[in-house]
Design an enzyme around this catalytic site. Structure first.
Site, PDB file in Angstrom:
ATOM      1  N   SER A   1       1.152   3.049   4.995  1.00 22.39           N
ATOM      2  CA  SER A   1       1.980   3.701   6.013  1.00 22.39           C
ATOM      3  C   SER A   1       2.550   2.753   7.061  1.00 22.39           C
ATOM      4  O   SER A   1       3.068   3.201   8.090  1.00 22.39           O
ATOM      5  CB  SER A   1       1.204   4.827   6.711  1.00 22.39           C
TER       6      SER A   1
ATOM      7  N   GLY B   1       0.800  -1.205   0.000  1.00 20.09           N
ATOM      8  CA  GLY B   1       0.000   0.000   0.000  1.00 20.09           C
ATOM      9  C   GLY B   1       0.843   1.269   0.000  1.00 20.09           C
ATOM     10  O   GLY B   1       2.065   1.242   0.151  1.00 20.09           O
ATOM     11  N   HIS B   2       0.159   2.401  -0.143  1.00 21.58           N
ATOM     12  CA  HIS B   2       0.847   3.689  -0.218  1.00 21.58           C
ATOM     13  C   HIS B   2       1.582   4.011   1.084  1.00 21.58           C
ATOM     14  O   HIS B   2       1.138   3.690   2.168  1.00 21.58           O
ATOM     15  CB  HIS B   2      -0.156   4.805  -0.544  1.00 21.58           C
ATOM     16  N   ASN B   3       2.743   4.635   0.917  1.00 17.24           N
ATOM     17  CA  ASN B   3       3.591   5.098   2.025  1.00 17.24           C
ATOM     18  C   ASN B   3       4.267   3.979   2.810  1.00 17.24           C
ATOM     19  O   ASN B   3       4.958   4.242   3.802  1.00 17.24           O
ATOM     20  CB  ASN B   3       2.822   5.970   3.029  1.00 17.24           C
TER      21      ASN B   3
END
Length: 356
Positions: free
Chosen positions: A279, A259-261
């Site tokens: 994150s 996922g993002h980050n």
């Protein structure tokens, strides 16, 4: 296929050989089915009897074996069979089979920088400002976005999609269909949502009305280190503001989703269908078994091991082995599972005592 001598093959894998070092082999095979051009892989004594039924003249065999008793002309003697396989298979790997140079059907922006001895296959598209390192191999129908940087000796299989501004190190290995740099799954509502209320109150207060979702664009990009391997149909979302990162030496199996980050440390091993929510941070040398998942905004310490199918919902200390859903210490999970299996018997005992 071009062959290799036993002596050269032994040198490549750092193991001694005995017998005819000039014997040439063209591939590796299983002892039972290997032909005269193969080197048979019999690194465990249990595979040895099959050497007499196959036609191989040479074998990779365990250290101290009486290789001549199997009618062989040469043998490479190894201590760790699986480690030897890494060098052996690399020696016979034909790669993508692409011709050097750029295929006429490739679409490459004039501002692209191509390194020396690259191989660019049919229908590849490379956007403006991209930099492709020396000796990179890019298979048919790969798309490389604008301002992407790819280090030397990349092997990128067919159908891979690399989004704009991704920074990728040397010796990357990407299997077919992977997508690097897709937008993260980030949305927001005009007012506080039911999901936010549930999260903050742990479900005690959920009063918000349904609302439409507004998209949060991802502009953070992806940074991938050296010697990373990415399996088929892996998806790595780019960060929202800061980059999603994959550390050097990490290996991602097929259908892994990052996922993002997310930050994945160095030399991590993520098995098939692992999912890591936005994150979350993984330290170096972490291992996650197949279908394991991690919630968002947590930290999994360096060297942690997450068992297959586990769901990690909170922080994991450094070096901890976890299992289950929700994930707990592995030994605790085993004790819980044993107790659960005993329940029917305990209930039966209780019922019988109650009846007396």
């Amino acid at each position: 296929m071009t062959g290799i001598t036993i002596s050269d093959l032994a040198k490549r894998i750092g193991a001694p050989f005995e017998g005819n070092g000039a014997l040439v082999v063209t591939s590796a095979g299983e002892p039972k089915t290997a032909d005269a051009g193969h080197i048979a892989l019999a690194m465990d004594p249990k595979f040895a009897p099959a050497l007499t039924t196959g036609a191989a003249r040479a074998a990779v065999i365990w250290e101290g074996a009486d290789w001549q008793s199997f009618g062989l002309e040469a043998a490479i003697l190894v201590r760790r069979g699986r480690l030897a396989m890494a060098g052996i298979t690399a020696s016979f790997d034909a790669g993508l089979g692409l011709a050097k140079g750029v295929h006429p059907s490739a679409v490459i922006d004039p501002s692209v920088t191509l390194g020396d001895d690259v191989s660019i296959g049919p229908l590849v598209v490379i956007g403006a400002g991209a930099v492709i390192g020396d000796r990179c191999q890019i298979a048919p129908q790969v798309t490389v976005g604008t301002d992407v940087h790819i280090g030397a000796d990349a092997v990128i299989h067919a159908g891979v999609r690399i989004g704009a501004c991704a920074q990728i190190g040397a010796r990357i290995f990407i299997q077919p269909g992977a997508v690097i740099g897709a937008d993260g799954f980030s949305f927001v509502t005009q007012e506080i949502s039911a999901v936010e209320q549930a999260r903050e109150s742990l479900g005690a207060n959920v009063e918000a009305k349904g609302q439409s979702w507004l998209r949060i664009a991802s502009i953070g990009g992806v940074i991938i280190g050296d010697d990373v391997e990415i399996g088929a149909n892996v998806t790595i979302d780019q960060g929202t503001i800061r980059a999603t990162q994959i550390g050097s030496g990490s290996k991602l199996d097929n259908q892994v989703h990052i996922g993002h980050n997310v930050i994945v440390g160095q030399h991590c091993l993520l098995c098939g269908q692992v999912g890591i929510a936005g994150s979350t941070v993984l330290g170096d040398f972490c291992v996650m078994g197949g279908q394991a998942g991690a919630a968002d905004n947590i930290t999994i310490g360096s060297g942690a091991i997450i068992g297959a199918g586990s769901g990690v919902l909170s922080n994991v200390p450094k070096g901890k082995a976890m299992m289950g859903y929700p994930a707990v210490a592995m030994q605790t999970h085993i004790d819980m599972y044993k107790s659960l299996r005993r329940l029917p018997r305990l209930l039966k005992d209780l019922a019988s005592k109650k009846g007396t």
